[in-house]
Write an enzyme that holds these catalytic residues in place. Structure first.
Site, PDB file in Angstrom:
ATOM      1  N   HIS A 174       0.881  -1.178   0.000  1.00  0.00           N
ATOM      2  CA  HIS A 174       0.000   0.000   0.000  1.00  0.00           C
ATOM      3  C   HIS A 174       0.915   1.224   0.000  1.00  0.00           C
ATOM      4  O   HIS A 174       2.022   1.174   0.552  1.00  0.00           O
ATOM      5  CB  HIS A 174      -0.824  -0.053   1.293  1.00  0.00           C
ATOM      6  CG  HIS A 174      -1.863   1.010   1.439  1.00  0.00           C
ATOM      7  ND1 HIS A 174      -1.566   2.300   1.784  1.00  0.00           N
ATOM      8  CD2 HIS A 174      -3.214   0.965   1.309  1.00  0.00           C
ATOM      9  CE1 HIS A 174      -2.681   3.004   1.862  1.00  0.00           C
ATOM     10  NE2 HIS A 174      -3.700   2.215   1.581  1.00  0.00           N
ATOM     11  N   ASP A 219       3.595  -4.072   7.918  1.00  0.00           N
ATOM     12  CA  ASP A 219       2.390  -3.259   7.823  1.00  0.00           C
ATOM     13  C   ASP A 219       1.225  -4.198   8.116  1.00  0.00           C
ATOM     14  O   ASP A 219       0.836  -5.015   7.268  1.00  0.00           O
ATOM     15  CB  ASP A 219       2.301  -2.662   6.410  1.00  0.00           C
ATOM     16  CG  ASP A 219       0.962  -1.976   6.167  1.00  0.00           C
ATOM     17  OD1 ASP A 219       0.114  -1.983   7.073  1.00  0.00           O
ATOM     18  OD2 ASP A 219       0.782  -1.445   5.060  1.00  0.00           O
ATOM     19  N   GLN A 262      -3.910  -4.755   7.288  1.00  0.00           N
ATOM     20  CA  GLN A 262      -4.896  -5.748   6.829  1.00  0.00           C
ATOM     21  C   GLN A 262      -4.685  -7.099   7.503  1.00  0.00           C
ATOM     22  O   GLN A 262      -5.397  -8.053   7.208  1.00  0.00           O
ATOM     23  CB  GLN A 262      -4.812  -5.920   5.307  1.00  0.00           C
ATOM     24  CG  GLN A 262      -5.071  -4.661   4.503  1.00  0.00           C
ATOM     25  CD  GLN A 262      -6.527  -4.179   4.592  1.00  0.00           C
ATOM     26  OE1 GLN A 262      -7.426  -4.914   5.003  1.00  0.00           O
ATOM     27  NE2 GLN A 262      -6.743  -2.940   4.228  1.00  0.00           N
ATOM     28  N   LYS A 318      -9.844  -0.106  11.114  1.00  0.00           N
ATOM     29  CA  LYS A 318     -10.072  -1.266  10.246  1.00  0.00           C
ATOM     30  C   LYS A 318     -10.378  -2.510  11.073  1.00  0.00           C
ATOM     31  O   LYS A 318     -10.561  -3.592  10.527  1.00  0.00           O
ATOM     32  CB  LYS A 318      -8.843  -1.519   9.369  1.00  0.00           C
ATOM     33  CG  LYS A 318      -8.594  -0.419   8.328  1.00  0.00           C
ATOM     34  CD  LYS A 318      -7.444  -0.813   7.438  1.00  0.00           C
ATOM     35  CE  LYS A 318      -6.803   0.335   6.690  1.00  0.00           C
ATOM     36  NZ  LYS A 318      -7.602   0.819   5.581  1.00  0.00           N
ATOM     37  N   CYS A 366      -4.795   2.466  -3.534  1.00  0.00           N
ATOM     38  CA  CYS A 366      -3.516   2.946  -2.982  1.00  0.00           C
ATOM     39  C   CYS A 366      -2.418   1.900  -3.159  1.00  0.00           C
ATOM     40  O   CYS A 366      -1.531   1.769  -2.289  1.00  0.00           O
ATOM     41  CB  CYS A 366      -3.626   3.325  -1.504  1.00  0.00           C
ATOM     42  SG  CYS A 366      -4.786   4.644  -1.207  1.00  0.00           S
TER      43      CYS A 366
END
Ligand SMILES: Cc1ncc(COP(=O)(O)O)c(C=O)c1O
Length: 413
Positions: free
Chosen positions: A127, A202, A205, A228, A368
């Protein structure tokens, strides 16, 4: 209809999310397949945030009065809860504005330890939030940006030769927000550690959708966003191993992150306070703590299994539609619940608009992740993402909606 194993009581879960009771365009019920962008919030999270303002609103870590004290307890309680959720120590949890800010914090504060000729290693599937900060770090320092490429099916081409003595930081996604691919982060961390390079994952997600234990993953930093994972907007998390955080200088300066301030200069508190200037976002932390409680009660193994079942269903259903190509792996192995696809002859924005007319919320564009789309040979895609409140009937509605869009635009079927 095929019977799918039930890992969660989805009807009971849905009753906890007030927004799922509303109708959207043309009076259709809301089919929310955009949790990868931001998740919906259960009443428990909304109540926690509201009750902070109604009962405890005072600046945490500030005044001498009871409200401030209660605010501090709630804020620090949330830190302890997030730490336990990840198997970390509370002092290893820094609250930020977002995953984006958490990644920028690390990229910025590493500046003085990186020099020309050093290498920053990322992947082609990142991303932009885990890509642009590293480009900026490379520009500031004269270091070289390198990346693992993506294979045609969307998995990572893990070329160990890219990890060398010159590698000073490795930053890799825990789960692609486009293809759902889950790279072998623990394996990458082991290789990076052989050359002494820290690893940032990261987790934007990953953490909302899978059980995560930072010790097992053995990453040095993990960034993610509360919004999220059923929590409020405006609060992100940076996990950092204690020694790694301790080695970083401040990022943003201001109140509360200091020890002694004189006109000539200041000294700084140990982490996490060093990285948290300003009045703490305690109401958001209260909301995130409630989200962590909610997910913990469901069980992250069950959350992951539910999403795997929805993803398998979506892959099956989309495979049967002529003219639809799913980006990324065709099976759920090491793949989470993000299903991006192209529909031959129909622009993603048109697909999204037709689905929206049917009450189905998806994301369209490059999400993104422009370099990843380029690597997969497409400009843009339509993306459905799943969470605890999604049902198998909604996956069928998505497939029907795509067929309807094809008919509407006269596309080949
Ligand atoms: C993989 C990934 N990383 C980072 C981010 C950035 O998260 P935020 O916008 O909450 O900072 C996102 C958001 O979509 C994401 O999907």
């Amino acid at each position: 209809m095929t019977a799918f194993p039930e890992h969660l009581d989805v009807e009971a879960i849905r009753a906890d999310f007030p927004i799922l009771a509303r109708t959207v365009r043309n009076g259709n019920p809301l089919i929310y397949l955009d949790s990868g962008a931001t998740s919906q919030k259960p009443a428990a999270v909304l109540d926690a945030e509201r009750s902070f303002y109604e009962l405890h609103n005072g600046a945490a870590h500030r005044g001498a009065h009871l409200l401030s004290e209660e605010g501090t307890e709630i804020y620090e309680g949330a830190r302890a809860k997030v730490a336990a959720f990840l198997g970390a120590d509370p002092d290893e949890i820094v609250f930020t504005k977002s995953a984006t800010e958490a990644i920028n914090l690390v990229a910025y504060t590493l500046t003085s330890s990186i020099k020309p000729g050093d290498e920053i290693l990322i992947t082609e599937m990142e991303h932009h939030a885990n890509l642009v900060p590293w480009q900026l770090l490379a520009e500031r320092t004269g270091a070289t940006l390198r990346w693992f490429k993506v294979l045609p099916e969307g998995r990572l081409d893990l070329d160990p030769a890219l990890i060398t003595e010159r590698t000073k930081i490795v930053a890799v996604t825990g789960q692609s927000n486009v293809t759902g691919v889950i790279p072998p982060v623990a394996e990458i961390a082991a290789l990076a550690h052989e050359v002494g390079a820290p690893v940032l994952a990261d987790g934007a997600q990953l953490v909302p959708h899978h059980p995560v234990d930072v010790t097992a993953l053995d990453v040095d930093f993990l960034a993610f966003s509360g919004h999220k994972m059923l929590g409020p907007l405006g609060l992100g998390v940076l996990y950092g191993k204690a020694a790694r955080l301790e080695a970083l200088p401040p990022f943003l300066g201001g109140g509360d992150m200091i020890e002694v301030v004189r006109m000539e200069g200041s000294t700084f508190r140990p982490p996490p306070a060093r990285f948290e200037p300003g009045v703490p976002p305690a109401p958001q932390a209260a909301g995130l703590a409630a989200a962590v409680d909610y997910l913990t009660a469901l069980g992250m193994e069950n959350v992951a299994a539910h999403e795997e079942s929805l993803t398998a269903h979506a892959l099956d259903a989309l495979r049967e539609i002529n003219g639809v190509r799913v980006l990324g792996p065709d099976s759920t192995k090491d793949r989470g619940g993000a299903v991006a696809f192209e529909v031959a002859g129909v622009h993603p924005h048109d697909v999204g608009q037709v689905l929206d007319e049917l009450g189905i919320a998806v994301r369209t564009g490059h999400h993104c992740a422009a370099p990843l789309h380029r690597a997969l040979g497409v400009q843009a895609s339509t993306r459905a993402t799943f969470y605890v409140y999604n049902t198998h009937a909604e996956v069928d509605a998505l497939a029907d909606g795509i067929r309807y869009a094809q008919r509407f635009f006269g596309a080949r079927q």
